[in-house]
Design a protein around this motif. Sequence first.
Motif, PDB file in Angstrom:
ATOM      1  N   ALA A  15       4.341  -2.308   3.660  1.00 39.22           N
ATOM      2  CA  ALA A  15       5.082  -2.759   2.477  1.00 39.22           C
ATOM      3  C   ALA A  15       5.238  -1.622   1.472  1.00 39.22           C
ATOM      4  CB  ALA A  15       4.347  -3.927   1.835  1.00 39.22           C
ATOM      5  N   PHE A  16       6.320  -1.632   0.734  1.00 41.20           N
ATOM      6  CA  PHE A  16       6.549  -0.651  -0.326  1.00 41.20           C
ATOM      7  C   PHE A  16       5.871  -1.130  -1.607  1.00 41.20           C
ATOM      8  CE2 PHE A  16      10.236   0.185   2.474  1.00 41.20           C
ATOM      9  CZ  PHE A  16      10.070   1.555   2.629  1.00 41.20           C
ATOM     10  N   PRO A  17       5.720  -0.237  -2.597  1.00 42.55           N
ATOM     11  CA  PRO A  17       5.117  -0.678  -3.860  1.00 42.55           C
ATOM     12  C   PRO A  17       5.943  -1.801  -4.497  1.00 42.55           C
ATOM     13  CG  PRO A  17       5.299   1.708  -3.794  1.00 42.55           C
ATOM     14  CD  PRO A  17       6.036   1.192  -2.597  1.00 42.55           C
ATOM     15  N   LYS A  18       5.281  -2.546  -5.354  1.00 38.18           N
ATOM     16  CA  LYS A  18       5.913  -3.619  -6.092  1.00 38.18           C
ATOM     17  C   LYS A  18       7.189  -3.108  -6.786  1.00 38.18           C
ATOM     18  CE  LYS A  18       4.253  -6.950  -9.506  1.00 38.18           C
ATOM     19  NZ  LYS A  18       5.104  -6.547 -10.640  1.00 38.18           N
ATOM     20  N   ASP A  19       8.178  -3.962  -6.917  1.00 38.73           N
ATOM     21  CA  ASP A  19       9.442  -3.635  -7.604  1.00 38.73           C
ATOM     22  C   ASP A  19      10.316  -2.627  -6.867  1.00 38.73           C
ATOM     23  OD1 ASP A  19       8.758  -5.376  -9.633  1.00 38.73           O
ATOM     24  OD2 ASP A  19       7.766  -3.812 -10.804  1.00 38.73           O
ATOM     25  N   SER A 115      15.509  -1.264  12.730  1.00 37.71           N
ATOM     26  CA  SER A 115      14.907  -1.589  14.025  1.00 37.71           C
ATOM     27  C   SER A 115      13.411  -1.267  14.032  1.00 37.71           C
ATOM     28  CB  SER A 115      15.648  -0.869  15.157  1.00 37.71           C
ATOM     29  OG  SER A 115      15.348   0.501  15.137  1.00 37.71           O
ATOM     30  N   TYR A 116      12.943  -0.478  13.061  1.00 36.53           N
ATOM     31  CA  TYR A 116      11.502  -0.263  12.903  1.00 36.53           C
ATOM     32  C   TYR A 116      10.874  -1.314  11.982  1.00 36.53           C
ATOM     33  CZ  TYR A 116      12.031   4.483  14.828  1.00 36.53           C
ATOM     34  OH  TYR A 116      12.287   5.565  15.631  1.00 36.53           O
ATOM     35  N   GLN A 117      11.678  -2.270  11.547  1.00 33.29           N
ATOM     36  CA  GLN A 117      11.227  -3.320  10.612  1.00 33.29           C
ATOM     37  C   GLN A 117      10.830  -2.736   9.261  1.00 33.29           C
ATOM     38  OE1 GLN A 117       8.193  -5.760  12.396  1.00 33.29           O
ATOM     39  NE2 GLN A 117       9.490  -6.345  14.107  1.00 33.29           N
ATOM     40  N   MET A 118      11.447  -1.626   8.906  1.00 29.12           N
ATOM     41  CA  MET A 118      11.150  -1.054   7.589  1.00 29.12           C
ATOM     42  C   MET A 118      11.670  -1.969   6.498  1.00 29.12           C
ATOM     43  SD  MET A 118      11.809   3.007   7.770  1.00 29.12           S
ATOM     44  CE  MET A 118      11.182   3.315   6.119  1.00 29.12           C
ATOM     45  N   GLY A 119      10.828  -2.225   5.506  1.00 27.01           N
ATOM     46  CA  GLY A 119      11.251  -3.035   4.370  1.00 27.01           C
ATOM     47  C   GLY A 119      11.257  -4.532   4.632  1.00 27.01           C
ATOM     48  N   TRP A 120      10.925  -4.936   5.843  1.00 30.09           N
ATOM     49  CA  TRP A 120      10.987  -6.363   6.148  1.00 30.09           C
ATOM     50  C   TRP A 120      10.027  -7.173   5.293  1.00 30.09           C
ATOM     51  CZ3 TRP A 120      11.985  -8.077  11.884  1.00 30.09           C
ATOM     52  CH2 TRP A 120      13.176  -7.485  12.319  1.00 30.09           C
ATOM     53  N   ARG A 121       8.809  -6.643   5.130  1.00 26.97           N
ATOM     54  CA  ARG A 121       7.810  -7.366   4.339  1.00 26.97           C
ATOM     55  C   ARG A 121       8.273  -7.540   2.895  1.00 26.97           C
ATOM     56  NH1 ARG A 121       2.765  -7.934   6.279  1.00 26.97           N
ATOM     57  NH2 ARG A 121       2.376  -6.991   8.303  1.00 26.97           N
ATOM     58  N   ASP A 122       8.973  -6.522   2.399  1.00 26.83           N
ATOM     59  CA  ASP A 122       9.406  -6.538   1.001  1.00 26.83           C
ATOM     60  C   ASP A 122      10.593  -7.474   0.800  1.00 26.83           C
ATOM     61  OD1 ASP A 122       7.820  -3.870   0.166  1.00 26.83           O
ATOM     62  OD2 ASP A 122       8.743  -3.634   2.123  1.00 26.83           O
ATOM     63  N   LEU A 123      11.470  -7.496   1.801  1.00 27.72           N
ATOM     64  CA  LEU A 123      12.690  -8.295   1.666  1.00 27.72           C
ATOM     65  C   LEU A 123      12.478  -9.757   2.080  1.00 27.72           C
ATOM     66  CD1 LEU A 123      15.213  -5.652   3.042  1.00 27.72           C
ATOM     67  CD2 LEU A 123      15.075  -6.473   0.682  1.00 27.72           C
ATOM     68  N   SER A 148       0.454  -4.218  -2.065  1.00 23.60           N
ATOM     69  CA  SER A 148       1.727  -4.698  -2.587  1.00 23.60           C
ATOM     70  C   SER A 148       1.585  -5.468  -3.898  1.00 23.60           C
ATOM     71  CB  SER A 148       2.442  -5.548  -1.541  1.00 23.60           C
ATOM     72  OG  SER A 148       1.624  -6.619  -1.163  1.00 23.60           O
ATOM     73  N   GLN A 149       0.561  -6.316  -4.010  1.00 21.01           N
ATOM     74  CA  GLN A 149       0.520  -7.149  -5.195  1.00 21.01           C
ATOM     75  C   GLN A 149      -0.758  -7.037  -6.030  1.00 21.01           C
ATOM     76  OE1 GLN A 149       2.289 -10.041  -2.941  1.00 21.01           O
ATOM     77  NE2 GLN A 149       4.115  -9.161  -3.831  1.00 21.01           N
ATOM     78  N   THR A 150      -1.859  -6.724  -5.378  1.00 20.80           N
ATOM     79  CA  THR A 150      -3.143  -6.847  -6.044  1.00 20.80           C
ATOM     80  C   THR A 150      -3.508  -5.568  -6.791  1.00 20.80           C
ATOM     81  OG1 THR A 150      -4.123  -6.255  -3.944  1.00 20.80           O
ATOM     82  CG2 THR A 150      -4.080  -8.590  -4.503  1.00 20.80           C
ATOM     83  N   ALA A 151      -2.654  -5.215  -7.722  1.00 19.90           N
ATOM     84  CA  ALA A 151      -2.757  -3.918  -8.378  1.00 19.90           C
ATOM     85  C   ALA A 151      -4.101  -3.665  -9.044  1.00 19.90           C
ATOM     86  CB  ALA A 151      -1.640  -3.779  -9.402  1.00 19.90           C
ATOM     87  N   VAL A 152      -4.536  -4.606  -9.876  1.00 22.48           N
ATOM     88  CA  VAL A 152      -5.734  -4.349 -10.666  1.00 22.48           C
ATOM     89  C   VAL A 152      -6.983  -4.298  -9.788  1.00 22.48           C
ATOM     90  CG1 VAL A 152      -7.203  -5.237 -12.512  1.00 22.48           C
ATOM     91  CG2 VAL A 152      -4.726  -5.295 -12.752  1.00 22.48           C
ATOM     92  N   VAL A 153      -7.036  -5.227  -8.833  1.00 19.10           N
ATOM     93  CA  VAL A 153      -8.153  -5.219  -7.893  1.00 19.10           C
ATOM     94  C   VAL A 153      -8.180  -3.893  -7.142  1.00 19.10           C
ATOM     95  CG1 VAL A 153      -9.166  -6.349  -5.890  1.00 19.10           C
ATOM     96  CG2 VAL A 153      -8.024  -7.707  -7.648  1.00 19.10           C
ATOM     97  N   GLN A 154      -6.984  -3.465  -6.757  1.00 19.54           N
ATOM     98  CA  GLN A 154      -6.853  -2.256  -5.964  1.00 19.54           C
ATOM     99  C   GLN A 154      -7.437  -1.021  -6.648  1.00 19.54           C
ATOM    100  OE1 GLN A 154      -4.264  -1.649  -3.117  1.00 19.54           O
ATOM    101  NE2 GLN A 154      -5.507   0.147  -2.882  1.00 19.54           N
ATOM    102  N   SER A 155      -7.250  -0.933  -7.943  1.00 20.81           N
ATOM    103  CA  SER A 155      -7.681   0.287  -8.623  1.00 20.81           C
ATOM    104  C   SER A 155      -9.189   0.468  -8.512  1.00 20.81           C
ATOM    105  CB  SER A 155      -7.253   0.264 -10.081  1.00 20.81           C
ATOM    106  OG  SER A 155      -8.020  -0.683 -10.779  1.00 20.81           O
TER     107      SER A 155
END
Length: 219
Positions: A15-19, A115-123, A148-155
């Motif tokens: 997944a790409f970063p949020k936004d 075909s590599y499923q790039m961006g699929w999780r985000d879209l 992707s979503q758990t920004a604060v926990v991640q830090s």
Amino acid sequence: MERDYKDIVAELKRAFPKDTVKFRSDNHRPYIPNQVYTDRVESATESRWNLEIKELEINVPHRYVKSIVQVQIDVHFRDGYGFAVIPGDPSKEPSNINTAVDKAVNEAFLTALDSYQMGWRDLAPYKMKDWAGNPALKHLLDHPEPDSQTAVVQSRAIVDRHCLVCSKVLTGDEWDLLGQVPNLNRDKMTYCFDHLPNHLKRKIDKDNIHQFEIRTQLD
Ligand SMILES: [Zn+2]
């Protein structure tokens, strides 16, 4: 050591970063900018990939451009096709042909990467009525990737990477931020935020640096 193909493909799907997902101004359809894809391919393959235009058909009388491109990673190939209408009257506005060529080639590039499923999780969250609602693809929604979503926990999360300068263990956020420097091999060029050289820091999107700093202050 070079990454093997399996790891590269896994990195492409990540997944790409949020936004990252943007919306077209005309029809509000979600998309991921081309540069984001290119950047991911660059970093995932450590710049060892190739894009070749296999076919470019510019049909001025019928006002269309068709293109087939091939993305090569390692010894593997994926083809993509693209199509664009040449707008207006090309004899009066020849630059419209260039615009259509760019569009057809970009589209072909995106088709190949798709075909590599790039961006699929985000879209997927925006494509429920389209393809993401299919039970066979439910896994894309069920397991959002940790960054992707758990920004604060991640830090607070720690990764097993050490800064080259001070040997400090990097936080997950620092590791992610390093991943946003275009063409940087973060496995070799590992820096904590304090020791990240300025010329590299400047290559990171300012908003992302800002978000990183806010998150770090929360700790
Ligand atoms: Zn350091």
